[in-house]
Scaffold this motif. Sequence first.
Motif, short mmCIF file in Angstrom:
data_model
loop_
_atom_site.label_atom_id
_atom_site.label_comp_id
_atom_site.label_asym_id
_atom_site.label_seq_id
_atom_site.Cartn_x
_atom_site.Cartn_y
_atom_site.Cartn_z
N UNK A 19 0.83 -1.21 0.00
CA UNK A 19 0.00 0.00 0.00
C UNK A 19 0.86 1.26 0.00
N UNK A 20 1.96 1.25 0.78
CA UNK A 20 2.84 2.41 0.84
C UNK A 20 3.44 2.69 -0.54
N UNK A 21 3.93 1.64 -1.20
CA UNK A 21 4.56 1.82 -2.52
C UNK A 21 3.52 2.23 -3.56
N UNK A 22 2.31 1.68 -3.46
CA UNK A 22 1.26 2.10 -4.38
C UNK A 22 0.89 3.56 -4.15
N UNK A 23 0.96 4.02 -2.90
CA UNK A 23 0.68 5.42 -2.60
C UNK A 23 1.68 6.34 -3.29
N UNK A 24 2.95 5.90 -3.35
CA UNK A 24 3.97 6.68 -4.07
C UNK A 24 3.63 6.73 -5.55
N UNK A 25 3.27 5.58 -6.12
CA UNK A 25 2.93 5.51 -7.54
C UNK A 25 1.69 6.31 -7.88
N UNK A 26 0.83 6.55 -6.88
CA UNK A 26 -0.39 7.31 -7.12
C UNK A 26 -0.09 8.73 -7.57
N UNK A 27 1.13 9.21 -7.33
CA UNK A 27 1.51 10.51 -7.83
C UNK A 27 1.44 10.59 -9.34
N UNK A 28 1.63 9.44 -10.01
CA UNK A 28 1.51 9.37 -11.47
C UNK A 28 0.19 8.76 -11.93
N UNK A 29 -0.25 7.72 -11.22
CA UNK A 29 -1.40 6.94 -11.68
C UNK A 29 -2.71 7.36 -11.05
N UNK A 30 -2.68 8.15 -9.97
CA UNK A 30 -3.90 8.49 -9.26
C UNK A 30 -4.46 7.28 -8.52
N UNK A 31 -5.78 7.25 -8.34
CA UNK A 31 -6.41 6.16 -7.60
C UNK A 31 -6.23 4.81 -8.30
N UNK A 32 -5.97 4.83 -9.62
CA UNK A 32 -5.77 3.58 -10.34
C UNK A 32 -4.54 2.83 -9.83
N UNK A 33 -3.65 3.53 -9.13
CA UNK A 33 -2.46 2.88 -8.59
C UNK A 33 -2.83 1.72 -7.68
#
Length: 425
Positions: free
Chosen positions: A47-61
């Motif tokens: 979840x933490x790493x997906x939260x970082x990726x959300x900077x590019x992907x948004x909620x789809x991360x």
Amino acid sequence: MGAASEAVSMQKPKAYRAIFWGGLTAGILDITAAFINSSFRGRGPVFVLQSVAAGLLGADSFKGGAAAAMLGAVMHFTIAFTATVVFYAASRKLKLMVRLPVLSGLLYGIAVYLFMYFVVLPLAYPLNITYTFVAVVTGLIIHMLCVGLPISLAVRRFSAVPLTLSLLALMAFVCGSGNSVAAAPFYEKPNTTPDTPVVLVELFTSEGCSTCPPADKLLADLEQSQMVNGVQVVALSEHVDYWNRLGWKDPFSSAEFTWRQIDYAQALSVKDVYTPQMIVDGRAEFVGSNSAAAREAITKAASLPKANVSMSIKSSAPKSVTLEVQIENIPDVSRGDVADVMLAVTESGLMSDVTRGENSGRKLAHSAVTRRLFKIGTIDGKTFRAAHKVELDSKWKQENMKAVIFVQERAFRRVLGVAAIRLMS
């Protein structure tokens, strides 16, 4: 230090060694801090790493699984190495940064924190980010010890590896800091009958979703008609923002509700976020238009132990209301978790003429739309008492509004008690 050794230390270092060790160590320490901090809230490393990726992907991360987590890891270490490059370049111009590595590293950690959390995050995430005093102090300390200091020592000595274990131990201590709000003592008699179980029903919905209007109507019926005998239903309609990209921007949507839905997905082991989604007492989720599932979940939730939640209006003004809240007989919180006291402000009787998107040409009615949702305290024991002032927007119709107080576990998301009151002017 002698003159000869000082002269050696001021020679131009091998850049790749300084950048490699500084970026690697800072990246490992910082992400470990995030893992530890997140574990106290019931969220795992993915979840933490997906939260970082959300900077590019948004909620789809949060739908991307391991691939999104891997992207987040790459982004995280890219930031760490970039921070090291910036420090290294600055140290070539300002030799004092090399002579005083501890001081320069601590100050650089503060600078990185301020830049990331007050510039980068607000740009990357369309959220109403709330910064508490404890969160800011904890973040500053972590960035000073786990980012700035290892980078500066790496540039000074080329290797910060011997510091890793000791910094990790200190970091684990810092990350264990709790976040609680003291409650102002007072007493107010309950405004509901303790024998009537009260259940919280949340609906994640959107005006950009063609299957949401039937669920919106079901939520309104559950609240206004009280369809389940012997149970008081308190409703929250929370409009998510991830459908806004399809041509119609929901005027009631907020990224805050998208993230709340994502938190539920983690706690309830739901693989995907979707609308309409109804959640009863933070324990059961299902398609929001399923009336039979709603009745079953509400009946089951009503049979479980509930805290006695009550509130009254202490004072009222045109743009604010002060509430007095009392909570007693709070059920045991899940082991390793804490319970927060949440306050929501809702408005009913809202209408929208949708001109684009999946609901184009339709006039949509909404009930119990959540205007604001925030934490007012943390449970410590079996009782909670507080007074809280709620600011109201002048555009909202106070006669159609309610305040909702509920107790919810932070990690497991179970709702332990709830009550609502009308905000009459």
